[in-house]
Motif scaffolding. Sequence first.
Motif, mmCIF file in Angstrom:
data_model
loop_
_atom_site.group_PDB
_atom_site.id
_atom_site.type_symbol
_atom_site.label_atom_id
_atom_site.label_comp_id
_atom_site.label_asym_id
_atom_site.label_seq_id
_atom_site.Cartn_x
_atom_site.Cartn_y
_atom_site.Cartn_z
ATOM 1 N N VAL A 121 3.620 7.957 -0.959
ATOM 2 C CA VAL A 121 4.423 7.726 -2.158
ATOM 3 C C VAL A 121 3.804 6.572 -2.952
ATOM 4 O O VAL A 121 3.542 5.500 -2.404
ATOM 5 C CB VAL A 121 5.882 7.382 -1.783
ATOM 6 N N GLY A 122 3.556 6.807 -4.221
ATOM 7 C CA GLY A 122 3.063 5.738 -5.081
ATOM 8 C C GLY A 122 1.593 5.779 -5.415
ATOM 9 O O GLY A 122 1.111 4.913 -6.145
ATOM 10 N N THR A 123 0.841 6.778 -4.919
ATOM 11 C CA THR A 123 -0.597 6.794 -5.212
ATOM 12 C C THR A 123 -0.882 6.935 -6.705
ATOM 13 O O THR A 123 -1.938 6.518 -7.181
ATOM 14 C CB THR A 123 -1.306 7.951 -4.475
ATOM 15 N N ALA A 157 4.604 10.545 1.641
ATOM 16 C CA ALA A 157 5.557 9.860 2.523
ATOM 17 C C ALA A 157 5.532 8.361 2.255
ATOM 18 O O ALA A 157 4.514 7.809 1.828
ATOM 19 C CB ALA A 157 5.226 10.135 3.985
ATOM 20 N N THR A 158 6.643 7.714 2.532
ATOM 21 C CA THR A 158 6.684 6.253 2.464
ATOM 22 C C THR A 158 6.086 5.670 3.749
ATOM 23 O O THR A 158 5.604 6.396 4.619
ATOM 24 C CB THR A 158 8.125 5.756 2.268
ATOM 25 N N GLN A 159 6.096 4.342 3.872
ATOM 26 C CA GLN A 159 5.488 3.666 5.009
ATOM 27 C C GLN A 159 6.219 4.037 6.304
ATOM 28 O O GLN A 159 7.440 4.132 6.339
ATOM 29 C CB GLN A 159 5.528 2.147 4.808
ATOM 30 N N PHE A 160 5.446 4.218 7.377
ATOM 31 C CA PHE A 160 6.023 4.624 8.661
ATOM 32 C C PHE A 160 6.618 3.422 9.393
ATOM 33 O O PHE A 160 6.068 2.314 9.338
ATOM 34 C CB PHE A 160 4.969 5.250 9.568
ATOM 35 N N LEU A 185 3.104 -5.676 -6.108
ATOM 36 C CA LEU A 185 3.989 -4.526 -6.162
ATOM 37 C C LEU A 185 4.966 -4.628 -7.324
ATOM 38 O O LEU A 185 5.436 -5.715 -7.657
ATOM 39 C CB LEU A 185 4.789 -4.402 -4.853
ATOM 40 N N ARG A 186 5.291 -3.479 -7.887
ATOM 41 C CA ARG A 186 6.372 -3.398 -8.853
ATOM 42 C C ARG A 186 7.644 -2.975 -8.119
ATOM 43 O O ARG A 186 7.617 -2.621 -6.946
ATOM 44 C CB ARG A 186 6.015 -2.395 -9.948
ATOM 45 N N LEU A 235 6.780 1.515 -3.994
ATOM 46 C CA LEU A 235 6.715 2.110 -2.656
ATOM 47 C C LEU A 235 7.852 3.077 -2.347
ATOM 48 O O LEU A 235 7.949 3.560 -1.214
ATOM 49 C CB LEU A 235 6.706 0.996 -1.595
ATOM 50 N N VAL A 236 8.709 3.354 -3.321
ATOM 51 C CA VAL A 236 9.854 4.235 -3.039
ATOM 52 C C VAL A 236 9.744 5.518 -3.862
ATOM 53 O O VAL A 236 9.121 5.533 -4.920
ATOM 54 C CB VAL A 236 11.206 3.538 -3.319
ATOM 55 N N PRO A 237 10.359 6.592 -3.368
ATOM 56 C CA PRO A 237 10.237 7.883 -4.052
ATOM 57 C C PRO A 237 11.149 7.976 -5.266
ATOM 58 O O PRO A 237 12.069 7.184 -5.462
ATOM 59 C CB PRO A 237 10.669 8.874 -2.974
#
Length: 244
Positions: A97-99, A130-133, A222-223, A227-229
């Motif tokens: 997510v976020g690329t 996917a977000t961070q595991f 980071l904004r 990192l979130v969908p």
Amino acid sequence: MKIVVVGGTGLIGSKLVANLRDQGHETVAASPRTGINTLTGEGLSEALDGASVVVDVSNSPSFEESAVREFFETSTRNLLAAEAKAGVGHHVALSIVGTERPPGNPYFRAKAAQEKLIEESSIPFSLVHATQFFEFVPSIADEATDGGKVRMAPVLFQPIAGDDVARAVGRVSVGEPLNGRVETAGPEQFRMDEFFREALASWDDPRDVVTDPHARYFGSELRERSLVPDDGAALGEIRYRDWR
């Protein structure tokens, strides 16, 4: 159907292979450990013979900027070429997510380059962002540590369990190609600094978590929603407090 999982002996890949086999699919765990190397092409044509779907959940052994980009571009080119020869009808890739949201760090840029190759190929595809595991939470804290303090931005953070990621990728793999992307994330959203403050406390970790709006995440600031969908993401079921 026959499904080849590239990176099939890794964290997500091993879970995905087990899930797909439980569903009755002929599933090949492809990795250098099993004699299948997407960088050199070793074993690729044999592994893809008769395959309907190829799922790429592999990861670069190095996060250095030139190395990680070289890994994803070379591996993906080799894989797509082999799939075209084998008549594979669906290419699935796990991404982040976020690329697509600047500014990106070198790893995100490498994943974006990988996605571009997939999108421009002739093979029908699906991308799972996917977000961070949960499994990477300790290494994220270590990367953010500066002089005994963990510097975290107060941005939104929505990590997900590896088991939930594997299930999400599995659902996409046995479906029709999306020719686009789907996002998946954990069931809870946090502020990143607050999440890590609680996580470190639960580990009895003596490091202080410092709220820093300019804290860098693997090389970039980071904004709020980096990192979130977006709305409509497929949410996992496992909560971090239950997982840990």
